[in-house]
Design an enzyme around this catalytic site. Sequence first.
Site, PDB file in Angstrom:
ATOM      1  N   GLU A 161     122.098 150.227  45.411  1.00  0.00           N
ATOM      2  CA  GLU A 161     120.880 150.995  45.693  1.00  0.00           C
ATOM      3  C   GLU A 161     120.161 150.265  46.769  1.00  0.00           C
ATOM      4  O   GLU A 161     119.835 149.151  46.710  1.00  0.00           O
ATOM      5  CB  GLU A 161     120.056 151.126  44.411  1.00  0.00           C
ATOM      6  CG  GLU A 161     120.867 151.571  43.401  1.00  0.00           C
ATOM      7  CD  GLU A 161     120.075 151.257  41.885  1.00  0.00           C
ATOM      8  OE1 GLU A 161     118.671 151.165  42.059  1.00  0.00           O
ATOM      9  OE2 GLU A 161     120.824 151.188  40.832  1.00  0.00           O
ATOM     10  N   ARG A 212     122.715 159.537  45.083  1.00  0.00           N
ATOM     11  CA  ARG A 212     121.502 159.940  44.853  1.00  0.00           C
ATOM     12  C   ARG A 212     120.552 159.457  45.697  1.00  0.00           C
ATOM     13  O   ARG A 212     120.261 158.239  46.458  1.00  0.00           O
ATOM     14  CB  ARG A 212     120.796 159.446  43.382  1.00  0.00           C
ATOM     15  CG  ARG A 212     119.400 159.739  42.950  1.00  0.00           C
ATOM     16  CD  ARG A 212     119.361 159.142  41.629  1.00  0.00           C
ATOM     17  NE  ARG A 212     117.922 159.133  41.254  1.00  0.00           N
ATOM     18  CZ  ARG A 212     117.096 158.533  40.577  1.00  0.00           C
ATOM     19  NH1 ARG A 212     117.430 157.237  40.178  1.00  0.00           N
ATOM     20  NH2 ARG A 212     115.963 158.766  40.138  1.00  0.00           N
ATOM     21  N   ASP A 240     111.036 156.360  45.673  1.00  0.00           N
ATOM     22  CA  ASP A 240     110.705 155.340  44.970  1.00  0.00           C
ATOM     23  C   ASP A 240     109.272 154.787  44.985  1.00  0.00           C
ATOM     24  O   ASP A 240     108.441 155.268  45.818  1.00  0.00           O
ATOM     25  CB  ASP A 240     111.967 154.244  45.205  1.00  0.00           C
ATOM     26  CG  ASP A 240     111.837 153.209  44.043  1.00  0.00           C
ATOM     27  OD1 ASP A 240     111.694 153.798  42.950  1.00  0.00           O
ATOM     28  OD2 ASP A 240     112.205 152.088  43.926  1.00  0.00           O
ATOM     29  N   GLU A 260     114.897 155.723  48.751  1.00  0.00           N
ATOM     30  CA  GLU A 260     115.871 154.837  48.192  1.00  0.00           C
ATOM     31  C   GLU A 260     117.156 155.692  48.035  1.00  0.00           C
ATOM     32  O   GLU A 260     117.201 157.092  47.673  1.00  0.00           O
ATOM     33  CB  GLU A 260     115.596 154.469  46.841  1.00  0.00           C
ATOM     34  CG  GLU A 260     116.518 153.668  46.231  1.00  0.00           C
ATOM     35  CD  GLU A 260     115.958 152.837  45.093  1.00  0.00           C
ATOM     36  OE1 GLU A 260     117.018 152.263  44.203  1.00  0.00           O
ATOM     37  OE2 GLU A 260     115.030 152.628  44.837  1.00  0.00           O
ATOM     38  N   THR A 264     124.298 154.744  46.355  1.00  0.00           N
ATOM     39  CA  THR A 264     125.608 155.236  46.509  1.00  0.00           C
ATOM     40  C   THR A 264     126.273 155.765  45.354  1.00  0.00           C
ATOM     41  O   THR A 264     125.911 155.373  44.123  1.00  0.00           O
ATOM     42  CB  THR A 264     126.543 154.032  47.006  1.00  0.00           C
ATOM     43  OG1 THR A 264     126.621 153.096  46.053  1.00  0.00           O
ATOM     44  CG2 THR A 264     125.907 153.210  48.246  1.00  0.00           C
TER      45      THR A 264
END
Length: 452
Positions: A9, A53, A57, A63, A66
């Site tokens: 992330e 996604r 954030d 953000e 994967t």
Amino acid sequence: MQRRIMGIETEFGVTCTFHGHRRLSPDEVARYLFRRVVSWGRSSNVFLRNGARLYLDVGSHPEYATAECDSLVQLVTHDRAGERVLEDLLVDAEQRLSDEGIGGDIYLFKNNTDSAGNSYGCHENYLIVRAGEFSRISDVLLPFLVTRQLICGAGKVLQTPKAATYCLSQRAEHIWEGVSSATTRSRPIINTRDEPHADAEKYRRLHVIVGDSNMAETTTMLKVGTAALVLEMIESGVAFRDFSLDNPIRAIREVSHDLTGRRPVRLAGGRQASALDIQREYHARAVEHLNTREPNEQVEQVVELWGRTLDAVESQDFSKVDTEIDWVIKRKLFQRYQDRYNMELSDPKIAQLDLAYHDIKRGRGVFDLLQRKGLAARVTTDEEIKAAVDQPPQTTRAKLRGDFITAAQEAGRDFTVDWVHLKLNDQAQRTVLCKDPFRSVDERVERLIASM
């Protein structure tokens, strides 16, 4: 666990300037960036066709998480695909600004600190088996993670009251706990919040939030590959010397400030060891472990680069790794710049260069320019990255999610997804629960797609 589910992330820094001056607040820039996302996803928190996604954030940081990956090169490729997804939003947002007569250049930085001293993260996720003591994993992993910056830090110029100094890690100054369930307030090295996104009886998800965001593909592969290998060794019962740290938070800063890797850090019980000593121990065990596991070219590349980087640190001859390790690439760039223009490390132009290294826009970002000149090594290709923008990993649960999203969008169907659920929002409210992240084929999902 030789085949492991992994993910990264990344939070991105964002700013907008007009003729060098700040044009919009980060909140406003983020709204422009996500306007296209909200228009089709009705939310600033969406899953994409490639299984990833994308969301906004805390603190207006875009953000990108994967999709689930099960190989190192696959993960590096999908991490880079996230940069392309964000770059597309950047270009679209700049066009919207222009259309509205506002104008301005939007910058997205894959780094971990801004000029105001705020920090945002790069979080690594590793699936681990539920069986076994979590405390043993964290005990063995902590000294490794505290010293891992020696081989995969992103590098940073730290301005101190006395002078500017070059450090290994951007994130080290912002970590305040060893193991904790918080992510923002106390920023631990390992986050213990138990959200497996899988069968909770079998698995848990190790959430590592201490690492830097890396630009170099080889450094990302080394960062994730070494951590995954240490986990594998712990699971296999490999015995490590006890390097329990007296104060991990002090140690992580001391390691970051020492480019030689030789400064002793205090261990529990009053002993001492250097970052180089600690990394050498983990690397030596990894070399031995290669002889007992199935051959894997990517893992072997990681162990080779790991050893070569430690050799470079020990000898202080960085020519061996100056196209592969972020903090070394960046330091060489700064040194050339300082020599050419006769400037100090504290010069504002160096700070600008530090930031520009992490600019993800191709043709403008300094790292991209270095990579084009062959001054940054690669493990994937532009073609593979472009494909990963739209296509999920084909070997994990991400394929099921990506295929479902693509089919639903093309059929014009309303749907809801998260990491484990696929749901058609029709009268029947049909939902498939996908608890096995290793599974890329599922007849239930195929039937759900066929019903559209």
